[in-house]
Design a protein around this motif. Sequence first.
Motif, mmCIF file in Angstrom:
data_model
loop_
_atom_site.group_PDB
_atom_site.id
_atom_site.type_symbol
_atom_site.label_atom_id
_atom_site.label_comp_id
_atom_site.label_asym_id
_atom_site.label_seq_id
_atom_site.Cartn_x
_atom_site.Cartn_y
_atom_site.Cartn_z
ATOM 1 N N LYS A 3 0.811 -1.229 0.000
ATOM 2 C CA LYS A 3 0.000 0.000 0.000
ATOM 3 C C LYS A 3 0.836 1.267 0.000
ATOM 4 C CE LYS A 3 -2.475 -1.500 3.519
ATOM 5 N NZ LYS A 3 -3.326 -1.504 4.698
ATOM 6 N N CYS A 4 2.092 1.173 0.430
ATOM 7 C CA CYS A 4 2.798 2.425 0.685
ATOM 8 C C CYS A 4 3.439 3.014 -0.562
ATOM 9 C CB CYS A 4 3.843 2.233 1.775
ATOM 10 S SG CYS A 4 5.369 1.576 1.184
ATOM 11 N N GLU A 5 3.627 4.334 -0.486
ATOM 12 C CA GLU A 5 4.287 5.055 -1.569
ATOM 13 C C GLU A 5 5.745 5.298 -1.147
ATOM 14 O OE1 GLU A 5 2.437 8.912 -2.083
ATOM 15 O OE2 GLU A 5 4.266 9.671 -3.031
ATOM 16 N N VAL A 23 5.166 8.046 9.238
ATOM 17 C CA VAL A 23 5.946 8.139 8.004
ATOM 18 C C VAL A 23 7.321 7.520 8.271
ATOM 19 C CG1 VAL A 23 7.198 9.731 6.505
ATOM 20 C CG2 VAL A 23 4.849 10.244 7.146
ATOM 21 N N ALA A 153 10.139 -1.035 3.065
ATOM 22 C CA ALA A 153 8.940 -1.510 2.350
ATOM 23 C C ALA A 153 8.736 -3.002 2.574
ATOM 24 C CB ALA A 153 9.067 -1.197 0.862
ATOM 25 N N GLY A 157 5.790 -2.216 4.540
ATOM 26 C CA GLY A 157 5.100 -1.622 3.386
ATOM 27 C C GLY A 157 3.592 -1.723 3.418
ATOM 28 N N ILE A 160 2.209 1.163 6.461
ATOM 29 C CA ILE A 160 2.384 2.615 6.480
ATOM 30 C C ILE A 160 2.089 3.205 5.102
ATOM 31 C CG2 ILE A 160 4.032 2.597 8.390
ATOM 32 C CD1 ILE A 160 6.292 2.771 6.400
ATOM 33 N N LYS A 161 1.838 4.517 5.078
ATOM 34 C CA LYS A 161 1.442 5.140 3.816
ATOM 35 C C LYS A 161 2.607 5.626 2.980
ATOM 36 C CE LYS A 161 -3.165 6.602 5.062
ATOM 37 N NZ LYS A 161 -3.912 7.646 5.765
ATOM 38 N N LEU A 162 3.670 6.074 3.640
ATOM 39 C CA LEU A 162 4.737 6.752 2.890
ATOM 40 C C LEU A 162 6.124 6.440 3.453
ATOM 41 C CD1 LEU A 162 5.510 8.951 0.754
ATOM 42 C CD2 LEU A 162 5.171 10.641 2.543
#
Length: 326
Positions: A3-5, A23, A153, A157, A160-162
């Motif tokens: 999901k994370c960027e 973050v 990640a 990964g 978390i979002k970022l």
Amino acid sequence: MMKCEISQNIQAAANLIQLGELVAFATETVYGLGANALNPEAVAQIFAVKQRPHFDPLIVHIASTGQLDELTTEFSSTAEKLASKFWPGPLTLVLPKKKVVPDLVTSGLDSVAIRIPAHPMARKLLEITQLPIAAPSANKFGRLSPTRAVDVAEQLGDEIKLILDGGPCTVGVESTVIQCLGDQPVLLRPGGISLEEIQACIGEIRLAELEDYAEANSPVSPGMLPKHYAPSTRLMIVDHPEQLPAAGSLGVLSLYPLEDTEFRDCQFTVQQILSPTGDLKMAAANFFAALRKLDAAGIDQIVALRLPETGLGRTINNRLERAAAS
Ligand code: TXA
Ligand code: MG
């Protein structure tokens, strides 16, 4: 699907921190998993995602010494010396805390661990948010610390979002933690600033022993727990190449390349060299990534050759010992 960027969008990271979200971000030591240190709910998320026990306090990162007044009651002359020499950088100072720092951050201790990181991305994040950011290493509790965005990640990964990608960490091992509470500073965790550099700055310093914590019956600095920084593969440390096992599917970790003759009968499968020239700073920068590679190599055992007990060699040996503890 993750999901994370993974990006370099510092403003997006700052917004998430201000909203009470987590973050992951690059620092010069290892990647951190950050949250607004003054928001207990955000900090609680760190413990949940890391599966970190609540007795293990977090390091609070700040942008400048101007923020110390808000968080701490006292800054000894020793702390002053260390800070002016090593901040921004891989040094954490444990200082008497003010009430505003949530108990969750400090595990109920009267002290708070503070660091001004040197990585430009971390600094920018701290400057934009103007918040103290609590951040442990961005790995599951007890596992290998991440020194690249992809390492974060891999473990976090989905949760978390970022991840703020600042490239590979240049120091590569966690900060040196020094307690500056009474008159006598205590080195709690060897790290990215060597003992020799600390001694050159403030003279002799007491080294915390594991017994200090056992006696107090509370892990004052639980990074000191015997088992930590561990790969999934069994790890053994040897002092000399002659002690390498002769058989088995092995991965060898060493500071510099070994001569063929030094291996004797040892039939190793993979090898990781930390620094071709034997440079200990380079070795530290490569250390966790090398261990990760060996851990992913599908071997039965990792055998590490102990490094010289000087400079960052001492820090690497400390991590190896904890990785090997069972
Ligand atoms: O380089 C680093 O220090 C990285 C980056 C992200 O800044 N962070 C890091 O955090 O290594 P962590 O949580 O993995 O390790 C924090 C260490 C632990 O050994 C903890 O026990 C100690 O700092 N610590 C935190 N607060 C403390 C306190 N009040 N008293 C004594 N030790 C403390
Ligand atoms: Mg850690």
